[in-house]
Structure formats: structure tokens, C-alpha cells
Motif scaffolding. Structure first.
Motif, mmCIF file in Angstrom:
data_model
loop_
_atom_site.group_PDB
_atom_site.id
_atom_site.type_symbol
_atom_site.label_atom_id
_atom_site.label_comp_id
_atom_site.label_asym_id
_atom_site.label_seq_id
_atom_site.Cartn_x
_atom_site.Cartn_y
_atom_site.Cartn_z
ATOM 1 N N ALA A 130 -8.777 -4.958 -4.884
ATOM 2 C CA ALA A 130 -8.681 -5.803 -3.708
ATOM 3 C C ALA A 130 -9.917 -6.692 -3.525
ATOM 4 O O ALA A 130 -9.882 -7.661 -2.792
ATOM 5 N N GLN A 131 -11.011 -6.346 -4.187
ATOM 6 C CA GLN A 131 -12.246 -7.107 -4.014
ATOM 7 C C GLN A 131 -12.298 -8.338 -4.854
ATOM 8 O O GLN A 131 -11.697 -8.566 -5.784
ATOM 9 N N GLN A 169 -9.386 4.498 -5.216
ATOM 10 C CA GLN A 169 -10.599 3.767 -5.551
ATOM 11 C C GLN A 169 -10.279 2.539 -6.390
ATOM 12 O O GLN A 169 -10.840 1.469 -6.183
ATOM 13 N N ASN A 204 -7.508 0.837 -6.281
ATOM 14 C CA ASN A 204 -6.928 -0.144 -5.360
ATOM 15 C C ASN A 204 -8.006 -0.886 -4.593
ATOM 16 O O ASN A 204 -7.904 -2.098 -4.397
ATOM 17 N N LYS A 205 -9.039 -0.173 -4.162
ATOM 18 C CA LYS A 205 -10.141 -0.820 -3.445
ATOM 19 C C LYS A 205 -10.856 -1.821 -4.349
ATOM 20 O O LYS A 205 -11.176 -2.929 -3.918
ATOM 21 N N SER A 206 -11.087 -1.437 -5.594
ATOM 22 C CA SER A 206 -11.748 -2.340 -6.542
ATOM 23 C C SER A 206 -10.880 -3.557 -6.842
ATOM 24 O O SER A 206 -11.392 -4.662 -6.950
ATOM 25 N N ARG A 249 0.868 -1.169 0.000
ATOM 26 C CA ARG A 249 0.000 0.000 0.000
ATOM 27 C C ARG A 249 0.904 1.219 0.000
ATOM 28 O O ARG A 249 1.726 1.398 0.898
#
Length: 160
Positions: A159-160, A153, A155-157, A38
Motif C-alpha cells: 500500500a505504500q 505486513q 499488504n501494508k508494504s 481488504r
């Protein structure tokens, strides 16, 4: 063809290339090394360390101003692509943290394989993982806040 149409087509080609790169790279590197990566653009100590590392290892090609080399989308006579910019005009921010880490650590040639040639070396034997994260955090700290938020955003997507 009007300039707007040409620009739109060029943008579509660039986006297509980014999608292809992401698909080719997915699973092409050791996830254990990159899984917990991260970037920390708000960590001033890490960013300061990253600036020193970037200046010593990256700026000679990508520029101290992050502008990269001229005509970075066009192959040179030797068949290699020039170094891309790391500012908001380039594609660096289109890739999630773990992929940026892996590209820096292993280099594009090793990640793509199949004889792909790149002027960018891997820094696996030159920089520690922390130094790679620091240099990438420094790069991200220089992006406009809107681009940083879009990258977060993504990175969040991812990670899912």
C-alpha cells in the motif's frame, strides 16, 4: 547434490516465479475494483459466508482441505498448471489482497494475457465482489496466525 541444496534451489526458483508474477500483474487489472480490497479473516459472519462460497466454487479444484492438486508446480499434459494449495504451503499468501481479488475476479488468463492458458476461470460473472472477498477471507482465516501476520505486513508494504 545434497537434499538441502536441491530444496534451497527449488525455493529460490519458486520465489523468483512469485516475483515475476507480481511484476507481470502489477497494473494489469482495474485498480478501481481492487484498490479498497481488504480481507477480513476475523469477521466471523463474512468467513462463514466465504466457506459456503469456497465449498461451492473453489473446493472442487483447490480442495476442501486447501491442499490443491498433486504436483501443482508441474504442468500437466494439456499444458495447464494444476490448482495450487491455498494453505500455508502454497503461494496464495505471497500475494497482496488486491491481487488475490483480481486473480479470482478476472482469472489468471485474462490478467496475464498474451494467450496465457489457465484452468481457473474468472468469477466476474459468477460471484459478487463481496462474495469474492468473503471466500478469500475464509481462505486467509485458515492460515496459521504467523502467516496471516506476514500477509498483513505485505499488504501494508504494498500500500505504500
Amino acid at each position: 547434490m545434497k537434499k538441502k541444496t536441491i530444496f534451497a534451489l527449488g525455493g529460490a526458483v519458486a520465489v523468483s516465479a512469485i516475483v515475476v508474477i507480481a511484476v507481470v500483474f502489477s497494473g494489469a487489472y482495474p485498480k478501481k475494483d481492487a484498490a479498497q480490497v481488504r480481507l477480513q479473516p476475523d469477521n466471523l459472519q463474512l468467513v462463514a459466508m466465504g466457506k459456503k462460497i469456497y465449498d461451492a466454487n473453489c473446493a472442487s479444484c483447490h480442495g476442501r482441505d486447501f491442499k490443491g492438486e498433486a504436483n501443482w508446480r508441474e504442468r500437466r499434459d494439456d499444458g495447464l498448471l494444476p490448482a495450487p494449495p491455498h494453505d500455508e504451503t502454497g503461494h496464495t499468501w505471497h500475494h497482496p489482497d488486491d491481487l488475490l481479488f483480481a486473480l479470482t475476479k478476472y482469472g489468471p488468463a485474462k490478467m496475464i494475457g498474451d494467450g496465457y492458458q489457465s484452468a481457473m476461470p474468472g468469477f466476474e460473472k459468477v460471484l459478487t465482489d463481496e462474495e469474492i472477498i468473503a471466500s478469500l477471507s475464509y481462505i486467509k482465516s485458515r492460515w496459521p496466525k504467523e502467516i496471516q501476520m506476514r500477509h498483513d505486513q505485505m499488504n501494508k508494504s504494498a500500500a505504500q
